[in-house]
Design a protein around this motif. Sequence first.
Motif, PDB file in Angstrom:
ATOM      1  N   ILE A  87      23.676   9.047 -11.311  1.00  9.18           N
ATOM      2  CA  ILE A  87      24.961   8.435 -11.650  1.00  9.18           C
ATOM      3  C   ILE A  87      25.933   9.476 -12.182  1.00  9.18           C
ATOM      4  CG2 ILE A  87      26.105   6.786 -13.182  1.00  9.18           C
ATOM      5  CD1 ILE A  87      23.617   5.071 -13.052  1.00  9.18           C
ATOM      6  N   VAL A  88      25.465  10.305 -13.110  1.00  9.71           N
ATOM      7  CA  VAL A  88      26.347  11.293 -13.744  1.00  9.71           C
ATOM      8  C   VAL A  88      26.843  12.308 -12.718  1.00  9.71           C
ATOM      9  CG1 VAL A  88      26.462  13.152 -15.443  1.00  9.71           C
ATOM     10  CG2 VAL A  88      25.329  10.993 -16.016  1.00  9.71           C
ATOM     11  N   ARG A  89      25.965  12.780 -11.839  1.00 12.23           N
ATOM     12  CA  ARG A  89      26.383  13.739 -10.820  1.00 12.23           C
ATOM     13  C   ARG A  89      27.485  13.161  -9.931  1.00 12.23           C
ATOM     14  NH1 ARG A  89      23.176  18.187  -9.475  1.00 12.23           N
ATOM     15  NH2 ARG A  89      21.354  18.441 -10.831  1.00 12.23           N
ATOM     16  N   SER A  90      27.310  11.906  -9.528  1.00 18.68           N
ATOM     17  CA  SER A  90      28.300  11.275  -8.666  1.00 18.68           C
ATOM     18  C   SER A  90      29.654  11.193  -9.358  1.00 18.68           C
ATOM     19  CB  SER A  90      27.819   9.879  -8.272  1.00 18.68           C
ATOM     20  OG  SER A  90      28.793   9.205  -7.506  1.00 18.68           O
ATOM     21  N   VAL A  91      29.657  10.822 -10.632  1.00 20.96           N
ATOM     22  CA  VAL A  91      30.923  10.700 -11.368  1.00 20.96           C
ATOM     23  C   VAL A  91      31.563  12.064 -11.576  1.00 20.96           C
ATOM     24  CG1 VAL A  91      31.968  10.004 -13.544  1.00 20.96           C
ATOM     25  CG2 VAL A  91      30.218   8.569 -12.490  1.00 20.96           C
ATOM     26  N   VAL A  92      30.765  13.062 -11.955  1.00 21.31           N
ATOM     27  CA  VAL A  92      31.306  14.405 -12.217  1.00 21.31           C
ATOM     28  C   VAL A  92      31.920  15.003 -10.950  1.00 21.31           C
ATOM     29  CG1 VAL A  92      30.699  16.770 -12.853  1.00 21.31           C
ATOM     30  CG2 VAL A  92      29.793  14.848 -14.172  1.00 21.31           C
ATOM     31  N   LEU A  93      31.234  14.849  -9.813  1.00 20.86           N
ATOM     32  CA  LEU A  93      31.787  15.351  -8.552  1.00 20.86           C
ATOM     33  C   LEU A  93      33.098  14.651  -8.226  1.00 20.86           C
ATOM     34  CD1 LEU A  93      28.550  15.658  -6.367  1.00 20.86           C
ATOM     35  CD2 LEU A  93      29.937  17.523  -7.270  1.00 20.86           C
ATOM     36  N   GLY A  94      33.183  13.360  -8.549  1.00 13.27           N
ATOM     37  CA  GLY A  94      34.426  12.632  -8.312  1.00 13.27           C
ATOM     38  C   GLY A  94      35.567  13.132  -9.177  1.00 13.27           C
ATOM     39  N   TRP A  95      35.277  13.570 -10.398  1.00 14.40           N
ATOM     40  CA  TRP A  95      36.325  14.106 -11.278  1.00 14.40           C
ATOM     41  C   TRP A  95      37.047  15.292 -10.637  1.00 14.40           C
ATOM     42  CZ3 TRP A  95      32.835  14.218 -16.238  1.00 14.40           C
ATOM     43  CH2 TRP A  95      32.845  12.949 -16.834  1.00 14.40           C
ATOM     44  N   PHE A  96      36.279  16.185 -10.016  1.00 17.18           N
ATOM     45  CA  PHE A  96      36.848  17.448  -9.552  1.00 17.18           C
ATOM     46  C   PHE A  96      37.112  17.492  -8.048  1.00 17.18           C
ATOM     47  CE2 PHE A  96      34.624  18.550 -13.488  1.00 17.18           C
ATOM     48  CZ  PHE A  96      35.576  19.313 -14.141  1.00 17.18           C
ATOM     49  N   HIS A  97      36.776  16.441  -7.321  1.00 18.64           N
ATOM     50  CA  HIS A  97      36.908  16.486  -5.862  1.00 18.64           C
ATOM     51  C   HIS A  97      38.371  16.384  -5.436  1.00 18.64           C
ATOM     52  CE1 HIS A  97      35.852  16.019  -1.679  1.00 18.64           C
ATOM     53  NE2 HIS A  97      36.547  14.899  -1.615  1.00 18.64           N
ATOM     54  N   GLU A  98      38.822  17.351  -4.639  1.00 21.22           N
ATOM     55  CA  GLU A  98      40.160  17.358  -4.053  1.00 21.22           C
ATOM     56  C   GLU A  98      41.261  17.161  -5.099  1.00 21.22           C
ATOM     57  OE1 GLU A  98      41.064  18.080  -1.089  1.00 21.22           O
ATOM     58  OE2 GLU A  98      39.213  18.017   0.072  1.00 21.22           O
ATOM     59  N   VAL A  99      41.047  17.744  -6.282  1.00 20.57           N
ATOM     60  CA  VAL A  99      42.059  17.655  -7.335  1.00 20.57           C
ATOM     61  C   VAL A  99      43.127  18.719  -7.079  1.00 20.57           C
ATOM     62  CG1 VAL A  99      42.508  17.938  -9.806  1.00 20.57           C
ATOM     63  CG2 VAL A  99      40.461  16.735  -9.028  1.00 20.57           C
ATOM     64  N   GLU A 100      44.377  18.310  -7.081  1.00 23.11           N
ATOM     65  CA  GLU A 100      45.482  19.245  -6.854  1.00 23.11           C
ATOM     66  C   GLU A 100      46.043  19.715  -8.189  1.00 23.11           C
ATOM     67  OE1 GLU A 100      49.599  18.152  -5.398  1.00 23.11           O
ATOM     68  OE2 GLU A 100      48.814  19.161  -3.592  1.00 23.11           O
TER      69      GLU A 100
END
Length: 347
Positions: A87-100
């Motif tokens: 769960i934590v990995r999925s959320v953390v990757l979402g935080w930084f994915h394709e961030v401009e």
Amino acid sequence: MKRALSVALAVIVGVPVIAICLLAIRYRPKAERENPATVEREITQLTASRDSLRKIVYDAALTSDVLDGRPIGDIAIGLPTPFVDTIVRSVVLGWFHEVELRLPQMRVRKSGEVRARVGILGRRKVGVYALDITLNGVRGTLQPDPPTLKFGGDEIGISVPVRVAGGTGVAHIKADWTSTGITGPVCGEMSAERDITGQVRARQYTAIGKLKLSGDKGALLADPDFPALAIRLFINPSPKSIDALDSVLATRGGLCGYAIGKSRARDRIHALVGRGFLVKIPQRFFRPIHLPISFETSVPVAQTALPLQVTPSGIAVTASTVWLTANVLLRNRVVTPPGANPAIIRR
């Protein structure tokens, strides 16, 4: 170990449930309690079941280290770290994915004097330069790699490799030159302005933070903490843009052109933007994580409901398990919700 964990968790939750069931017998309607033999038989059966489950718990505790580090409480729920890790990995990757990342308009200046060898006169001050750079529309894109998690205490440590996957930027550059000394009367002053484009340099960073764990109304709350997180963007000016600026400054020939050339505008521009520019990522960018645990606050008994008070009592994180414990009290008032059929515990 997995089987021991499953059995242990079931019993840890089951023992308090049996105790509540004993209370439920006490609160049954009078018509169902009139036969003492029936009530005594049910109590004997429940007591035997409790003792059997207790023995399973004790045996599992002797052969497994899963229960080590469990905090004290009437009810204990253990989440295996692989489950929490997913769960934590999925959320953390979402935080930084394709961030401009966007750099706000920024102005940098640099000025100084230029000295050069002038024939038999030796080294002399030949002029003063001033560079004024205004950055506009600089942006880069982040891409994360899988994070590393460290479980322990009441928190989860996070280390996330983050890549700046390139980007673009525009800078308006104004270059001023004032001749001095022997070149002053001949060359005087000159100025040039140009818009210079550039590419944001790809670069690797590591974002370090942690998740602070706490109990919140029967749920497990993971609050992110990435203090003072900032990404430095580096810009490579376009060679063609710099050449266009140089061509303007090189219009003067002879001694003037020689003196201006010593200002090395190209090198100074690269030095100014070569230090990079920080883009701060605010703490509000990271949203808390709610792990899927919940408690119901009543238990059904015939046509009534016994209200329970469930209070989280502890959080503990071990290498194998994230523990959440709670204390359970039976309230004095009995509530009868219409058509209610709540469960004691829901995962």
